[in-house]
Design a protein around this motif. Structure first.
Motif, PDB file in Angstrom:
ATOM      1  N   UNK A  51     -48.982  -1.861  29.375  1.00  0.00           N
ATOM      2  CA  UNK A  51     -50.347  -2.939  28.042  1.00  0.00           C
ATOM      3  C   UNK A  51     -50.580  -2.290  27.405  1.00  0.00           C
ATOM      4  N   UNK A  52     -50.548  -2.034  25.645  1.00  0.00           N
ATOM      5  CA  UNK A  52     -50.801  -1.148  24.751  1.00  0.00           C
ATOM      6  C   UNK A  52     -52.491  -1.289  25.204  1.00  0.00           C
ATOM      7  N   UNK A  53     -53.226  -0.338  24.296  1.00  0.00           N
ATOM      8  CA  UNK A  53     -54.904  -0.469  24.922  1.00  0.00           C
ATOM      9  C   UNK A  53     -55.606  -1.510  23.973  1.00  0.00           C
ATOM     10  N   UNK A  54     -54.895  -2.536  22.816  1.00  0.00           N
ATOM     11  CA  UNK A  54     -55.784  -2.784  21.842  1.00  0.00           C
ATOM     12  C   UNK A  54     -55.600  -4.597  22.860  1.00  0.00           C
ATOM     13  N   UNK A 228     -48.356 -11.528  22.319  1.00  0.00           N
ATOM     14  CA  UNK A 228     -49.210 -10.840  22.617  1.00  0.00           C
ATOM     15  C   UNK A 228     -48.003  -9.122  22.276  1.00  0.00           C
ATOM     16  N   UNK A 229     -47.215  -9.237  23.195  1.00  0.00           N
ATOM     17  CA  UNK A 229     -46.088  -8.311  22.577  1.00  0.00           C
ATOM     18  C   UNK A 229     -45.004  -8.269  21.825  1.00  0.00           C
ATOM     19  N   UNK A 230     -45.149  -9.241  21.170  1.00  0.00           N
ATOM     20  CA  UNK A 230     -44.380  -9.882  19.562  1.00  0.00           C
ATOM     21  C   UNK A 230     -45.115  -8.297  18.579  1.00  0.00           C
ATOM     22  N   UNK A 231     -46.738  -9.525  18.913  1.00  0.00           N
ATOM     23  CA  UNK A 231     -47.415  -8.461  17.796  1.00  0.00           C
ATOM     24  C   UNK A 231     -47.828  -7.445  18.488  1.00  0.00           C
ATOM     25  N   UNK A 232     -48.216  -6.991  19.366  1.00  0.00           N
ATOM     26  CA  UNK A 232     -48.364  -5.125  19.482  1.00  0.00           C
ATOM     27  C   UNK A 232     -47.614  -4.490  19.458  1.00  0.00           C
ATOM     28  N   UNK A 290     -56.591 -14.291  21.314  1.00  0.00           N
ATOM     29  CA  UNK A 290     -56.249 -13.604  20.176  1.00  0.00           C
ATOM     30  C   UNK A 290     -54.886 -13.856  20.242  1.00  0.00           C
ATOM     31  N   UNK A 291     -53.814 -15.013  20.599  1.00  0.00           N
ATOM     32  CA  UNK A 291     -52.907 -16.080  19.585  1.00  0.00           C
ATOM     33  C   UNK A 291     -52.915 -16.159  18.235  1.00  0.00           C
ATOM     34  N   UNK A 292     -54.548 -17.278  18.206  1.00  0.00           N
ATOM     35  CA  UNK A 292     -54.231 -17.504  17.114  1.00  0.00           C
ATOM     36  C   UNK A 292     -54.280 -16.189  15.701  1.00  0.00           C
ATOM     37  N   UNK A 293     -54.299 -14.991  16.330  1.00  0.00           N
ATOM     38  CA  UNK A 293     -54.796 -14.459  14.983  1.00  0.00           C
ATOM     39  C   UNK A 293     -53.095 -13.488  15.239  1.00  0.00           C
ATOM     40  N   UNK A 294     -52.941 -13.295  15.696  1.00  0.00           N
ATOM     41  CA  UNK A 294     -51.631 -12.750  16.061  1.00  0.00           C
ATOM     42  C   UNK A 294     -50.223 -14.217  15.345  1.00  0.00           C
ATOM     43  N   UNK A 295     -50.209 -14.780  15.683  1.00  0.00           N
ATOM     44  CA  UNK A 295     -49.616 -15.564  14.679  1.00  0.00           C
ATOM     45  C   UNK A 295     -49.921 -15.842  12.920  1.00  0.00           C
ATOM     46  N   UNK A 296     -51.001 -15.598  13.199  1.00  0.00           N
ATOM     47  CA  UNK A 296     -51.814 -15.782  11.246  1.00  0.00           C
ATOM     48  C   UNK A 296     -51.089 -14.279  11.240  1.00  0.00           C
ATOM     49  N   UNK A 297     -51.100 -13.091  11.690  1.00  0.00           N
ATOM     50  CA  UNK A 297     -50.566 -11.846  10.988  1.00  0.00           C
ATOM     51  C   UNK A 297     -49.249 -11.858  11.092  1.00  0.00           C
ATOM     52  N   UNK A 298     -48.372 -12.653  12.227  1.00  0.00           N
ATOM     53  CA  UNK A 298     -46.796 -12.461  12.219  1.00  0.00           C
ATOM     54  C   UNK A 298     -46.516 -13.713  10.790  1.00  0.00           C
TER      55      UNK A 298
END
Length: 706
Positions: A51-54, A228-232, A290-298
């Motif tokens: 997994x990525x560092x973020x 997390x994978x879809x976003x990162x 973190x998933x809420x932020x991921x959805x917003x960014x996507x």
């Protein structure tokens, strides 16, 4: 070849070369010095993941490294290598098994090549929500899964998560048909391949870190992964639609190299293990946050987000319903039975739809194969009943509870079943002692109890009125004499080898009475305890006493033990089986130490007895539905046929009963005039005086390998 693809390949080559150089360096150091403290008792451990560092998972790994260093007073130092820096998942797992990598985080699907049951969390729509996933993976089910890893060089500590998986594609997805013809990237897992094939898609295994390029180049049209994978990994940047489906759960196992772990001092082992488990809640909470932020960014990126409705999810669930059954043997009946029992207890609404038929059987230990066969027969009958409109227009559901061959646990299950208002009946398992121990409770609960295998005569031949038990099975009072008649044709020198339980005592009484009526008695009687690891002393004493025929009353595991030890004897004796199922172990023992063993057993249904058209159709359907290959001596199908007929008779009885009270169902079962089953034509199946559906004429003695 496009410029971007060339750059992508070049980057991949650089990463691969770097990983190889690191791996060679690590191997060289370990091979030269072995795993040992670098100085003054300080151990440096290498921790690899993909997994990525973020990511939340990497943050938890960093926290893990800090805590173990603190708690060990600096004796444990952990170096973390994220983002496949040391190689892909398969490479890191092999490094850990070889002792060349100390700690590894691996998706469960990637561990399934070693331990196939690790595909468990990939079963489509298994967990209603995260709390259910946590409860199961942190409980007995998770322990059963992790317990399979030490045999493969890993010590599994806990399950961290990436979250529920979602779909992405370049078109809207609302049902399975929308996947038709699409090429979908998947990780290498047969179960996941089967899932997308069920949707009509073409699954294409591609390495995780090559997925973005494959999506960008149009090699594949979609994929599945947690947010997390879809976003990162920026998959959403090359996909037009994100479909929130929560169709499977992606968890990772944090495990230690067994070779390394066992060389550490015990206190350091404890620090590593307990810290990994302690941080599980932190890692999961961080992932969710973190998933809420991921959805917003996507969404801001312009990707359209679709949330599947309950009706749409139901269609996906229906399309993949066969997968859990296909992989039941792979994952383990014990794991799936415990899962189903938990979900039914935690989600009562699952039990409130229509009518419930319970199964109270061993689904995890010695007689679990018989329990599974009984369950399959029930499923086949219930499927037919529901396709025909159910009972009074309502569907019938099976609720299975595992008693693991323990009478006290079976008692608890009976009480749980008794609290279900829409319960029609309960089906029992193989173990006669378990059922005998709970006869009084069954009648106190006024519970219609169906017996498809347990053979002790007293189970149905009891003093309770009304009698709530009905049986389709080769019960001892008729099966014992049938076997003895066959044995006497071989030799009058007959001995009994009996399980040291109430059932064994019952069998001895039945068999001795049969011989006494002919002025005879057994030349030897021996007993054994459950799970006894050898029967050789008993067998030797019986042979010395002159026994040429041995009647064995045993469960499946003990049948295998006797077969093994019988092959060691120089004297040849005939073995007559009562109660246990023929197992694959008997095939292996056949013909050892000289001539083949003379083994005979009672059958009621399977291929060694009469083969009618209805029986043939049942066996073909059984093999097709459960991907099973039935052998001539496979008695498991007998158990399935018995339970199938019992459920069909139950449905007929309920439909003809005055009401749904247990006493009314009992009377209705006693009054069924005729029923064409797969085991036989019942005319009638039961009466007020007789709750045994089979008689001596329905049994056949089969010579193994005949």
């Amino acid at each position: 070849m496009g410029k971007n693809l060339k750059v992508g390949i070049a980057g991949a080559v650089i990463v691969a070369v770097t990983a190889v150089l690191l791996l060679v360096s690590f191997q060289k150091n370990r091979n030269e010095a072995g795993f040992q403290p670098e100085k003054k008792g300080v151990y440096t451990l290498r921790f690899g993941h993909n997994i990525t560092e973020d990511s939340a998972m990497h943050l938890a790994a960093v926290k893990f490294a800090s805590l173990v260093q603190e708690r060990s007073s600096g004796r444990l130092m952990v170096e973390i290598f994220p983002n496949q820096a040391l190689g892909n998942d398969n490479q890191m797992v092999e490094m850990a098994r070889a002792g060349e990598l100390d700690i590894v985080l691996t998706p469960t699907a990637k561990l399934s090549t070693l331990a196939p049951a690790m595909q468990y969390a990939d079963l489509p729509f298994l967990f209603p929500d995260r709390d259910d996933a946590y409860a199961l993976l942190d409980g007995e089910v998770g322990s059963l899964l992790l317990a399979q890893l030490p045999a493969h060089g890993l010590i599994g500590a806990t399950f961290w998560e990436n979250g529920f998986k979602q779909f992405t594609a370049n078109r809207p997805i609302h049902g399975p048909e929308d996947f038709t013809g699409l090429n979908i990237r998947v990780m290498q897992s047969q179960m996941i391949l089967d899932q997308f094939k069920a949707f009509g898609a073409n699954p294409v295994p591609i390495d995780f870190h090559q997925t973005h390029q494959a999506l960008k180049d149009g090699v594949v049209d979609g994929q599945e992964n947690p947010l997390v994978a879809i976003h990162n990994m920026r998959f959403h940047e090359v996909q037009s639609h994100l479909i929130l489906s929560n169709h499977a759960y992606l968890c990772y196992v944090l495990s230690f190299s067994k070779k390394v772990y066992e060389q550490l001092p015990q206190d350091l082992q404890g620090i590593l293990f307990s810290t990994a488990r302690e941080l599980t809640a932190f890692e999961r909470t961080e992932t969710q946050a973190r998933e809420k932020t991921f959805l917003e960014n996507i969404q801001k990126s312009g990707t359209e987000i679709i949330t599947l409705s309950e009706a749409e999810i139901a269609r996906f669930r229906e399309a993949t319903a066969h997968i859990s059954e296909k992989y039941r043997d792979v994952i383990g009946e014990d794991i799936l039975a415990k899962t189903e029992q938990y979900l039914n207890e935690q989600h009562p609404q699952r039990k409130q739809e229509g009518f419930i038929v319970g199964l109270n059987a061993d689904l995890s230990l010695a007689s679990s194969q018989t329990g599974l066969a009984i369950k399959r027969g029930m499923e086949m009958a219930v499927e037919e009943i529901n396709l025909a409109g159910g009972i009074f227009g309502k569907p019938v559901r099976i609720l299975a509870m595992d008693h693991a061959g323990i009478a006290a646990r079976a008692r608890q299950n009976i009480k749980k079943f008794g609290a279900i208002p829409n319960l029609l009946a309960v089906v029992g398992g193989q173990r006669s002692p378990v059922m005998l121990a709970n006869l009084a409770l069954i009648h106190e609960q006024k519970m219609v109890y169906l017996v498809p295998w347990a053979s002790a005569s007293e189970i149905v031949k009891n003093d309770h009125r009304p009698n709530y038990l009905f049986r389709i099975a080769a019960q001892d009072e008729i099966a014992g004499p049938v076997l003895l008649k066959n044995g006497l044709a071989i030799s009058p020198h007959i001995g009994f080898l009996l399980e040291n339980t109430a059932w064994g005592g019952s069998v001895r009484k039945e068999l001795s009475a049969f011989l006494a009526a002919r002025g005879m008695k057994p030349c030897a009687v021996e007993s054994f305890d459950k799970e006894q690891d050898t029967m050789l002393p008993q067998l030797q004493r019986m042979v010395q006493a002159g026994a040429r025929v041995i009647v064995l009353a045993a469960e499946n595991q003990e049948v295998s033990t006797v077969a093994r030890d019988l092959a060691k004897l120089s004297s040849r004796v005939s073995l007559l089986l009562l109660g246990g199922n023929i197992g694959a172990d008997l095939e292996k023992r056949w013909g050892q130490n000289g001539a083949p063993m003379d083994v005979r057993y009672v059958q009621t249904f399977s291929a060694a007895v009469n083969m009618s058209k209805k029986k043939k159709e049942f066996m073909e359907r059984y093999q097709s539905r459960y991907h099973a290959t039935l052998l001539k001596h496979d008695a498991m199908v007998d158990a399935a046929a018995h339970s199938y007929d019992l459920i069909c008779l139950l449905a007929t009885g309920v439909k003809n009963s005055e009401n749904l009270a247990p006493e009314s169902i009992v009377r209705a079962l006693e009054r069924i005039p005729r029923h064409e089953g797969v085991v036989k034509l019942y005319s009638p199946p039961f009466t007020e005086q007789r709750h045994e559906a089979l008689s001596e004429e329905d049994l056949g003695v089969t010579l193994f390998k005949q």
